[in-house]
Design an enzyme around this catalytic site. Structure first.
Site, mmCIF file in Angstrom:
data_model
loop_
_atom_site.group_PDB
_atom_site.id
_atom_site.type_symbol
_atom_site.label_atom_id
_atom_site.label_comp_id
_atom_site.label_asym_id
_atom_site.label_seq_id
_atom_site.Cartn_x
_atom_site.Cartn_y
_atom_site.Cartn_z
ATOM 1 C CB CYS A 185 -0.976 -0.024 1.179
ATOM 2 S SG CYS A 185 -0.202 -0.038 2.810
ATOM 3 N NE ARG A 189 -4.567 1.546 1.885
ATOM 4 C CZ ARG A 189 -4.383 2.315 0.842
ATOM 5 N NH1 ARG A 189 -5.265 2.266 -0.142
ATOM 6 N NH2 ARG A 189 -3.331 3.126 0.769
ATOM 7 C CG ASP A 198 -5.265 5.885 2.649
ATOM 8 O OD1 ASP A 198 -5.237 5.340 3.772
ATOM 9 O OD2 ASP A 198 -4.469 6.773 2.293
HETATM 10 P P1 4NP Z 1 -1.733 2.759 4.127
HETATM 11 O O1 4NP Z 1 -2.370 4.103 4.739
HETATM 12 O O2 4NP Z 1 -1.178 3.121 2.779
HETATM 13 O O3 4NP Z 1 -2.916 1.855 4.047
HETATM 14 O O4 4NP Z 1 -0.681 2.301 5.113
HETATM 15 C C1 4NP Z 1 -1.643 5.298 4.857
HETATM 16 C C2 4NP Z 1 -0.766 5.462 5.902
HETATM 17 C C3 4NP Z 1 -0.064 6.650 6.040
HETATM 18 C C4 4NP Z 1 -0.263 7.661 5.120
HETATM 19 C C5 4NP Z 1 -1.137 7.496 4.056
HETATM 20 C C6 4NP Z 1 -1.828 6.304 3.929
HETATM 21 N N1 4NP Z 1 0.429 8.884 5.269
HETATM 22 O O5 4NP Z 1 0.181 9.817 4.476
HETATM 23 O O6 4NP Z 1 1.272 9.008 6.189
#
Ligand code: 4NP
Length: 166
Positions: free
Chosen positions: A15, A21, A130
């Site tokens: 991800c 995720r 997300d």
């Molecule tokens: P992930 O979610 O891609 O599902 O781990 C996110 C975690 C952190 C961030 C964005 C999406 N961030 O911008 O820090």
């Protein structure tokens, strides 16, 4: 016997941050594989480096824990070049990250790259939203979607092994 039959099934989930995720998908596949006896290496990574070394988001940990899956010991890392050879399958959690993975893929990459949602008939080409800026309900919805995809994926791996195509 071709090399594809001697290589062990190895699955990487990717991800953006590797704290919401993809650790949930990693935890889900680990749990299903442990139950069903599927022999499989499982890992997760982010296309971004924002959370390298970090534990999963506390909301992701709590959501998985409610179903008896412990992801608290996982640590964020960024996708690297070796992943394209070490893993037989790389699953992106959404389309933006699928593009990010493809942009980094070396020409002679051996891993098959697909979307997690490609594992579900009727959801091919879909993204797992997300949940980072969302609430507990968003994490729960993401977890439910991931569990369905992992169950369908595991069935395919049990039928076709590392030759399973998504
Ligand atoms: P992930 O979610 O891609 O599902 O781990 C996110 C975690 C952190 C961030 C964005 C999406 N961030 O911008 O820090």
């Amino acid at each position: 016997m071709s090399e594809s039959h001697t290589q062990k099934l190895a699955v990487l989930f990717v991800c953006l941050g590797n704290i919401c995720r993809s650790p949930l998908a990693e935890g889900a596949l680990r749990a299903v594989a442990a139950k069903s006896g599927l022999d499989c290496t499982v890992d997760s990574a982010g296309t971004a480096d924002y959370h390298v070394g970090d534990a999963p988001d506390p909301r992701a940990i709590a959501t998985a824990r409610a179903d008896g899956v412990d992801i608290s010991g996982l640590q964020g890392r960024q996708l690297d070049l070796q992943d394209f050879y070490r893993f037989t399958h790389i699953f992106a959690l959404d389309k933006a990250n699928l593009e990010g993975i493809r942009a980094r893929a070396p020409r002679d990459a051996t891993a098959q790259v697909a979307l997690l949602m490609d594992a579900i008939e009727g959801k091919k080409g879909g993204s797992v939203k997300d949940p980072y800026y969302g609430d507990d309900d968003d994490f729960r919805a993401v977890w439910e979607e991931i569990l369905i995809a992992i169950s369908a994926m595991t069935d395919r791996f049990e039928e076709a092994g590392i030759d399973a195509r998504f």
